[in-house]
Motif scaffolding. Structure first.
Motif, PDB file in Angstrom:
ATOM      1  N   ARG A  92      45.084  29.534  14.850  1.00  0.00           N
ATOM      2  CA  ARG A  92      43.779  29.315  15.475  1.00  0.00           C
ATOM      3  C   ARG A  92      43.657  27.886  16.030  1.00  0.00           C
ATOM      4  NH1 ARG A  92      41.169  30.666  11.388  1.00  0.00           N
ATOM      5  NH2 ARG A  92      40.610  28.616  10.568  1.00  0.00           N
ATOM      6  N   TRP A  94      46.124  25.855  16.951  1.00  0.00           N
ATOM      7  CA  TRP A  94      46.993  25.639  18.104  1.00  0.00           C
ATOM      8  C   TRP A  94      46.458  26.332  19.350  1.00  0.00           C
ATOM      9  CZ3 TRP A  94      50.668  22.456  19.609  1.00  0.00           C
ATOM     10  CH2 TRP A  94      51.232  21.616  18.636  1.00  0.00           C
ATOM     11  N   GLN A  95      45.783  27.453  19.185  1.00  0.00           N
ATOM     12  CA  GLN A  95      45.148  28.089  20.327  1.00  0.00           C
ATOM     13  C   GLN A  95      44.042  27.191  20.882  1.00  0.00           C
ATOM     14  OE1 GLN A  95      46.101  31.038  21.746  1.00  0.00           O
ATOM     15  NE2 GLN A  95      44.625  30.582  23.362  1.00  0.00           N
ATOM     16  N   ALA A  96      43.272  26.609  19.959  1.00  0.00           N
ATOM     17  CA  ALA A  96      42.207  25.688  20.382  1.00  0.00           C
ATOM     18  C   ALA A  96      42.795  24.453  21.051  1.00  0.00           C
ATOM     19  CB  ALA A  96      41.359  25.287  19.172  1.00  0.00           C
ATOM     20  N   SER A  98      45.678  24.264  22.730  1.00  0.00           N
ATOM     21  CA  SER A  98      46.186  24.628  24.057  1.00  0.00           C
ATOM     22  C   SER A  98      45.072  24.726  25.090  1.00  0.00           C
ATOM     23  CB  SER A  98      46.933  25.965  23.977  1.00  0.00           C
ATOM     24  OG  SER A  98      48.037  25.878  23.108  1.00  0.00           O
ATOM     25  N   ASN A  99      43.887  25.159  24.643  1.00  0.00           N
ATOM     26  CA  ASN A  99      42.759  25.353  25.560  1.00  0.00           C
ATOM     27  C   ASN A  99      41.835  24.144  25.636  1.00  0.00           C
ATOM     28  OD1 ASN A  99      43.585  28.001  26.123  1.00  0.00           O
ATOM     29  ND2 ASN A  99      42.484  28.810  24.344  1.00  0.00           N
ATOM     30  N   ASP A 100      42.135  23.094  24.893  1.00  0.00           N
ATOM     31  CA  ASP A 100      41.247  21.931  24.815  1.00  0.00           C
ATOM     32  C   ASP A 100      41.242  21.175  26.149  1.00  0.00           C
ATOM     33  OD1 ASP A 100      39.735  20.066  22.827  1.00  0.00           O
ATOM     34  OD2 ASP A 100      41.063  18.742  23.967  1.00  0.00           O
ATOM     35  N   PRO A 101      40.078  20.936  26.748  1.00  0.00           N
ATOM     36  CA  PRO A 101      40.020  20.257  28.051  1.00  0.00           C
ATOM     37  C   PRO A 101      40.626  18.853  28.029  1.00  0.00           C
ATOM     38  CG  PRO A 101      37.930  21.323  27.565  1.00  0.00           C
ATOM     39  CD  PRO A 101      38.752  21.409  26.321  1.00  0.00           C
ATOM     40  N   TRP A 103      43.079  17.773  26.070  1.00  0.00           N
ATOM     41  CA  TRP A 103      44.523  17.902  26.036  1.00  0.00           C
ATOM     42  C   TRP A 103      45.068  18.342  27.388  1.00  0.00           C
ATOM     43  CZ3 TRP A 103      49.062  16.645  24.810  1.00  0.00           C
ATOM     44  CH2 TRP A 103      50.148  17.481  25.074  1.00  0.00           C
ATOM     45  N   GLN A 104      44.422  19.294  28.025  1.00  0.00           N
ATOM     46  CA  GLN A 104      44.900  19.767  29.316  1.00  0.00           C
ATOM     47  C   GLN A 104      44.936  18.635  30.340  1.00  0.00           C
ATOM     48  OE1 GLN A 104      42.318  23.088  30.159  1.00  0.00           O
ATOM     49  NE2 GLN A 104      43.552  24.525  28.962  1.00  0.00           N
ATOM     50  N   TYR A 107      47.792  16.219  29.309  1.00  0.00           N
ATOM     51  CA  TYR A 107      49.090  16.842  29.561  1.00  0.00           C
ATOM     52  C   TYR A 107      49.440  16.783  31.044  1.00  0.00           C
ATOM     53  CZ  TYR A 107      52.713  20.365  29.988  1.00  0.00           C
ATOM     54  OH  TYR A 107      53.883  21.021  30.295  1.00  0.00           O
ATOM     55  N   GLN A 108      48.515  17.182  31.899  1.00  0.00           N
ATOM     56  CA  GLN A 108      48.794  17.191  33.333  1.00  0.00           C
ATOM     57  C   GLN A 108      49.083  15.786  33.857  1.00  0.00           C
ATOM     58  OE1 GLN A 108      49.378  19.788  35.214  1.00  0.00           O
ATOM     59  NE2 GLN A 108      48.958  21.181  33.506  1.00  0.00           N
TER      60      GLN A 108
END
Length: 249
Positions: A92, A94-96, A98-101, A103-104, A107-108
Motif C-alpha cells: 500500500r 509503495w503504491q502511494a 508511486s502515485n505521490d505528486p 515524487w513524480q 523523479y521526472q
C-alpha cells in the motif's frame, strides 16, 4: 573533575540513545533494496535519496533503517533497508509512493539527462526471532553484510547456534552485532539468514573475524552443532559503508 563528569554524562546519554534504536523501531516487515546505477549516475542517485526520496518515504509511513554504498568502488550499487508494519502495508505504501505528486515531480526532474537506475533487486525480510535482543551498538566505520544459505531443514539449527554461541563470540572479538533477519521467500522455500556486523575499519574487521574463526570456543560450538550434518551451504559477504545521511551507522 567537573569537566570529566560532564564528558562522561554526555557519552552515557549518547550511547543510551544509540542503544534504544532497535527498541524504538516500529517495523515488523523489512525490505532490502539494491539499486544498480547507470554509468555516471550514482552521485545523482545519492543526492535524490538525500534531498527527496527519504523524506517522502517517511511521510508515507515507511521507516528508513540504513543506507550503504559498497567499499569496492567498481560495484556501482546503493543498498538500503526500509521497514513497514506488515507486508500489506508495504504494498500500500509503495503504491502511494508511486502515485505521490511530489515524487513524480522529483523523479521526472532527476531523469532529464537520463535514467539514474538500471536495475532494482528486492529482498523481503522479518526479524530473526531471538537474535535482535541486543542494543544497536555505537557507529561503525565499516560493515559486512552476510547472507547464509542453509542445507534443507537446517535454518533453525543455524539460528540456535547464533543465539547460543556465535553472537557472543563475535562480541568477544570486538565485532558489533547489528540487525538479524530471515528472508521471506515468495515461493515458500527455506529462508536465508541475513545480518550485518560492524567494526572501526576493514583491517580491524578482517583481523577480528579471522580470530573468531580460529577461536577454540567457536570451533567447539560449530562442531557440536554439526553432529547431525553440516548447516551452512554457502555464505555471501560484502563490505559496505554507510552514507552520511543513513539513520543507522
Amino acid at each position: 573533575m567537573k569537566n570529566i563528569y560532564l564528558i562522561g554524562l554526555m557519552l552515557m546519554i549518547s550511547f543510551s540513545g544509540i542503544a534504544q534504536q532497535l527498541d524504538q523501531m516500529n517495523s515488523n516487515y523489512f525490505e532490502m533494496r539494491t539499486y544498480t546505477a547507470n554509468d555516471g549516475k550514482m552521485p545523482d542517485l545519492v543526492k535524490r535519496f538525500q534531498n527527496h526520496t527519504m523524506a517522502i518515504f517517511e511521510r508515507l509511513g515507511m521507516e528508513n533503517i540504513i543506507y550503504w554504498l559498497p567499499v569496492e568502488e567498481s560495484d556501482n550499487t546503493l543498498t538500503y533497508i526500509l521497514g513497514y508494519p506488515d507486508a500489506k502495508a508495504r504494498d500500500r505504501m509503495w503504491q502511494a509512493f508511486s502515485n505521490d505528486p511530489e515524487w513524480q515531480k522529483v523523479y521526472q526532474e532527476s531523469i532529464e539527462n537520463g535514467r539514474l537506475v538500471r536495475e532494482v533487486q528486492e529482498v523481503f525480510m522479518i526479524k530473526a526471532p531471538g537474535l535482535n535482543d541486543h542494543p544497536i551498538p555505537s557507529p561503525s566505520g565499516i560493515f559486512q553484510l552476510r547472507t547464509y544459505y542453509c542445507y534443507d531443514g537446517k535454518i533453525n539449527d543455524l539460528q540456535a547456534r547464533f543465539r547460543n554461541h556465535t553472537q557472543d563470540l563475535f562480541e568477544k572479538q570486538g565485532l558489533k552485532n547489528y540487525m538479524y533477519f530471515l528472508t521471506v521467500e515468495k515461493d515458500g522455500s527455506q529462508p536465508k539468514l541475513v545480518y550485518f556486523l560492524g567494526d572501526s575499519n576493514q583491517q580491524a574487521y578482517e583481523t577480528a573475524f579471522d580470530n573468531f574463526r580460529k577461536d577454540p570456543e567457536w570451533i567447539k560450538a560449530r562442531d557440536a552443532s554439526e553432529e547431525n550434518g553440516k548447516i551452512v551451504e554457502k555464505v555471501d559477504a560484502k563490505f559496505l559503508k554507510t552514507l552520511p545521511f543513513s539513520p543507522m551507522k
